[in-house]
Design a protein around this motif. Structure first.
Motif, PDB file in Angstrom:
ATOM      1  N   CYS A 128       0.842  -1.204   0.000  1.00 19.90           N
ATOM      2  CA  CYS A 128       0.000   0.000   0.000  1.00 19.90           C
ATOM      3  C   CYS A 128       0.874   1.249   0.000  1.00 19.90           C
ATOM      4  O   CYS A 128       0.560   2.234  -0.691  1.00 19.90           O
ATOM      5  CB  CYS A 128      -0.914   0.005   1.222  1.00 19.90           C
ATOM      6  N   LEU A 129       1.972   1.206   0.760  1.00 16.92           N
ATOM      7  CA  LEU A 129       2.903   2.336   0.772  1.00 16.92           C
ATOM      8  C   LEU A 129       3.526   2.531  -0.604  1.00 16.92           C
ATOM      9  O   LEU A 129       3.698   3.674  -1.063  1.00 16.92           O
ATOM     10  CB  LEU A 129       3.999   2.099   1.816  1.00 16.92           C
ATOM     11  N   LEU A 130       3.856   1.436  -1.270  1.00 18.90           N
ATOM     12  CA  LEU A 130       4.418   1.517  -2.618  1.00 18.90           C
ATOM     13  C   LEU A 130       3.431   2.171  -3.579  1.00 18.90           C
ATOM     14  O   LEU A 130       3.787   3.084  -4.340  1.00 18.90           O
ATOM     15  CB  LEU A 130       4.804   0.122  -3.114  1.00 18.90           C
ATOM     16  N   PHE A 131       2.171   1.739  -3.544  1.00 14.71           N
ATOM     17  CA  PHE A 131       1.153   2.319  -4.427  1.00 14.71           C
ATOM     18  C   PHE A 131       0.898   3.788  -4.073  1.00 14.71           C
ATOM     19  O   PHE A 131       0.674   4.617  -4.964  1.00 14.71           O
ATOM     20  CB  PHE A 131      -0.141   1.514  -4.357  1.00 14.71           C
ATOM     21  N   LEU A 132       0.940   4.105  -2.784  1.00 20.13           N
ATOM     22  CA  LEU A 132       0.774   5.496  -2.373  1.00 20.13           C
ATOM     23  C   LEU A 132       1.918   6.348  -2.903  1.00 20.13           C
ATOM     24  O   LEU A 132       1.700   7.469  -3.387  1.00 20.13           O
ATOM     25  CB  LEU A 132       0.723   5.590  -0.842  1.00 20.13           C
ATOM     26  N   GLN A 133       3.126   5.799  -2.849  1.00 21.25           N
ATOM     27  CA  GLN A 133       4.289   6.528  -3.340  1.00 21.25           C
ATOM     28  C   GLN A 133       4.198   6.739  -4.857  1.00 21.25           C
ATOM     29  O   GLN A 133       4.583   7.792  -5.370  1.00 21.25           O
ATOM     30  CB  GLN A 133       5.565   5.771  -2.984  1.00 21.25           C
ATOM     31  N   ILE A 134       3.700   5.738  -5.568  1.00 17.84           N
ATOM     32  CA  ILE A 134       3.478   5.881  -7.014  1.00 17.84           C
ATOM     33  C   ILE A 134       2.461   6.988  -7.280  1.00 17.84           C
ATOM     34  O   ILE A 134       2.632   7.811  -8.193  1.00 17.84           O
ATOM     35  CB  ILE A 134       2.996   4.552  -7.626  1.00 17.84           C
ATOM     36  N   HIS A 160       1.463  12.434  -9.172  1.00 13.39           N
ATOM     37  CA  HIS A 160       0.847  13.753  -8.969  1.00 13.39           C
ATOM     38  C   HIS A 160       1.863  14.878  -9.156  1.00 13.39           C
ATOM     39  O   HIS A 160       1.552  15.896  -9.788  1.00 13.39           O
ATOM     40  CB  HIS A 160       0.238  13.840  -7.572  1.00 13.39           C
ATOM     41  N   PHE A 161       3.067  14.701  -8.642  1.00 14.84           N
ATOM     42  CA  PHE A 161       4.093  15.735  -8.779  1.00 14.84           C
ATOM     43  C   PHE A 161       4.481  15.931 -10.252  1.00 14.84           C
ATOM     44  O   PHE A 161       4.776  17.056 -10.676  1.00 14.84           O
ATOM     45  CB  PHE A 161       5.324  15.390  -7.943  1.00 14.84           C
ATOM     46  N   PHE A 162       4.504  14.849 -11.006  1.00 19.82           N
ATOM     47  CA  PHE A 162       4.842  14.980 -12.429  1.00 19.82           C
ATOM     48  C   PHE A 162       3.701  15.627 -13.218  1.00 19.82           C
ATOM     49  O   PHE A 162       3.951  16.332 -14.202  1.00 19.82           O
ATOM     50  CB  PHE A 162       5.179  13.610 -13.023  1.00 19.82           C
ATOM     51  N   ARG A 163       2.463  15.388 -12.805  1.00 20.72           N
ATOM     52  CA  ARG A 163       1.321  15.915 -13.537  1.00 20.72           C
ATOM     53  C   ARG A 163       0.952  17.343 -13.104  1.00 20.72           C
ATOM     54  O   ARG A 163       0.264  18.038 -13.843  1.00 20.72           O
ATOM     55  CB  ARG A 163       0.113  15.003 -13.331  1.00 20.72           C
ATOM     56  N   GLN A 164       1.424  17.749 -11.941  1.00 18.06           N
ATOM     57  CA  GLN A 164       1.090  19.087 -11.449  1.00 18.06           C
ATOM     58  C   GLN A 164       1.734  20.148 -12.343  1.00 18.06           C
ATOM     59  O   GLN A 164       2.954  20.211 -12.468  1.00 18.06           O
ATOM     60  CB  GLN A 164       1.569  19.237  -9.996  1.00 18.06           C
ATOM     61  N   PHE A 215      11.345  11.664  -5.817  1.00 23.21           N
ATOM     62  CA  PHE A 215      10.209  10.759  -5.619  1.00 23.21           C
ATOM     63  C   PHE A 215      10.274   9.576  -6.580  1.00 23.21           C
ATOM     64  O   PHE A 215       9.967   8.440  -6.204  1.00 23.21           O
ATOM     65  CB  PHE A 215       8.890  11.515  -5.807  1.00 23.21           C
ATOM     66  N   PHE A 216      10.666   9.839  -7.820  1.00 23.22           N
ATOM     67  CA  PHE A 216      10.736   8.765  -8.813  1.00 23.22           C
ATOM     68  C   PHE A 216      11.766   7.711  -8.402  1.00 23.22           C
ATOM     69  O   PHE A 216      11.482   6.505  -8.427  1.00 23.22           O
ATOM     70  CB  PHE A 216      11.102   9.334 -10.182  1.00 23.22           C
ATOM     71  N   VAL A 217      12.958   8.147  -8.011  1.00 17.88           N
ATOM     72  CA  VAL A 217      14.022   7.203  -7.623  1.00 17.88           C
ATOM     73  C   VAL A 217      13.625   6.453  -6.359  1.00 17.88           C
ATOM     74  O   VAL A 217      13.837   5.244  -6.253  1.00 17.88           O
ATOM     75  CB  VAL A 217      15.357   7.941  -7.415  1.00 17.88           C
ATOM     76  N   PHE A 218      13.016   7.150  -5.414  1.00 17.06           N
ATOM     77  CA  PHE A 218      12.585   6.498  -4.175  1.00 17.06           C
ATOM     78  C   PHE A 218      11.513   5.445  -4.447  1.00 17.06           C
ATOM     79  O   PHE A 218      11.531   4.360  -3.872  1.00 17.06           O
ATOM     80  CB  PHE A 218      12.056   7.543  -3.191  1.00 17.06           C
ATOM     81  N   THR A 219      10.582   5.763  -5.344  1.00 20.62           N
ATOM     82  CA  THR A 219       9.538   4.803  -5.714  1.00 20.62           C
ATOM     83  C   THR A 219      10.152   3.585  -6.401  1.00 20.62           C
ATOM     84  O   THR A 219       9.747   2.447  -6.134  1.00 20.62           O
ATOM     85  CB  THR A 219       8.508   5.469  -6.649  1.00 20.62           C
ATOM     86  N   PHE A 220      11.124   3.824  -7.261  1.00 21.98           N
ATOM     87  CA  PHE A 220      11.845   2.732  -7.919  1.00 21.98           C
ATOM     88  C   PHE A 220      12.543   1.856  -6.884  1.00 21.98           C
ATOM     89  O   PHE A 220      12.527   0.626  -6.972  1.00 21.98           O
ATOM     90  CB  PHE A 220      12.851   3.319  -8.901  1.00 21.98           C
ATOM     91  N   PHE A 221      13.127   2.488  -5.871  1.00 18.79           N
ATOM     92  CA  PHE A 221      13.796   1.752  -4.800  1.00 18.79           C
ATOM     93  C   PHE A 221      12.791   0.899  -4.021  1.00 18.79           C
ATOM     94  O   PHE A 221      13.058  -0.265  -3.705  1.00 18.79           O
ATOM     95  CB  PHE A 221      14.501   2.732  -3.860  1.00 18.79           C
TER      96      PHE A 221
END
Length: 244
Positions: A125-131, A136-140, A157-163
């Motif tokens: 759930c944390l992973l999906f929340l991070q995605i 959102h940051f990319f679309r803002q 955020f992108f690198v952290f989500t990948f991690f």
């Protein structure tokens, strides 16, 4: 003090949660230093201490960066979800501690197995929340800061989500004790896997900070972030090559 006051103003609820988590970490550190109890050679207080500090750093980071989100409803939504997710995860960690078990890897009883499955569900759930946050940051479209810092936050955020995705894969498809041992700072772990873990875990702080203080162009941030990911992948490949 200025940072603490600004953090409280930016996101009050995550500030409160982060303070509670850091207090738990400090308490755990005290017991880690003076309580000699171990489980399979690992200090009973090691995971609660490391997990609390890592969680506190993440929560404070989101509290600080959430100020850049224009959509107040989205900001409130991620605040509530992070509050719930980390409250549940930390409850599991310290509940298992009371039973003198190490959270996430204790597997002696059906109840332990149930808690492990619940922990994995919360992590996903944390992973999906991070995605969701990263998307959102990319679309803002309307940014609240300079272009290079905005892209520093996005790439962080992108690198952290990948991690997080790689960490989830490690838990799902390899021996999960190997993933948990990262939080234990075990001496037997190779430099490559520890370095890749730290780089991934703190990418959400390192990349935005460098983009603010060091870089002044979007392309610099993007190139650095790509090199950052490549470095993590190279370290992981070296680790697996040593394993065979």
């Amino acid at each position: 003090m200025i940072f603490i006051q600004a953090l409280q103003q930016r996101n009050k609820w995550l500030y409160v949660l982060g303070c509670i988590v850091f207090v738990l970490g400090i308490i755990s550190l005290g017991f880690l230093l003076f309580d000699s109890r171990t489980v399979n050679g690992i200090s009973l207080w090691s995971l609660p201490f490391r997990f609390s500090i890592a969680s506190g750093v993440y929560i404070f980071t989101i509290a600080w960066l959430s100020f850049l989100i224009n959509n107040t409803h989205f900001r409130k939504a991620i605040t509530i979800l992070i509050f719930i997710l980390f409250s549940c995860l930390l409850s599991i960690v310290f509940f298992q501690l009371i039973k003198e078990h190490i959270a996430f890897i204790a597997n002696e009883t059906p109840f332990d197995q149930l808690l492990n499955q619940l922990s994995m569900t919360l992590f996903l759930c944390l992973l999906f929340l991070q995605i969701w946050i990263t998307t959102h940051f990319f679309r803002q479209k309307k940014n609240m800061h300079s272009q290079h810092f905005t892209w520093g936050v996005r790439m962080g955020f992108f690198v952290f989500t990948f991690f997080l995705f790689m960490l989830a894969t490690l838990f799902l498809f390899r021996d999960k004790t190997e993933g948990i041992s990262l939080f234990q700072f075990e001496r037997g772990l190779s430099f490559e896997i520890q370095a890749s873990f730290y780089l991934g875990l703190h990418s959400i702080q390192i990349i935005p900070l460098l983009s603010y203080y060091l870089f002044d162009q979007k392309k610099q941030v993007v190139f650095f972030s790509i090199a950052y990911v490549v470095l993590i992948l190279v370290l992981i490949v070296l680790f697996f090559l040593k394993s065979f």
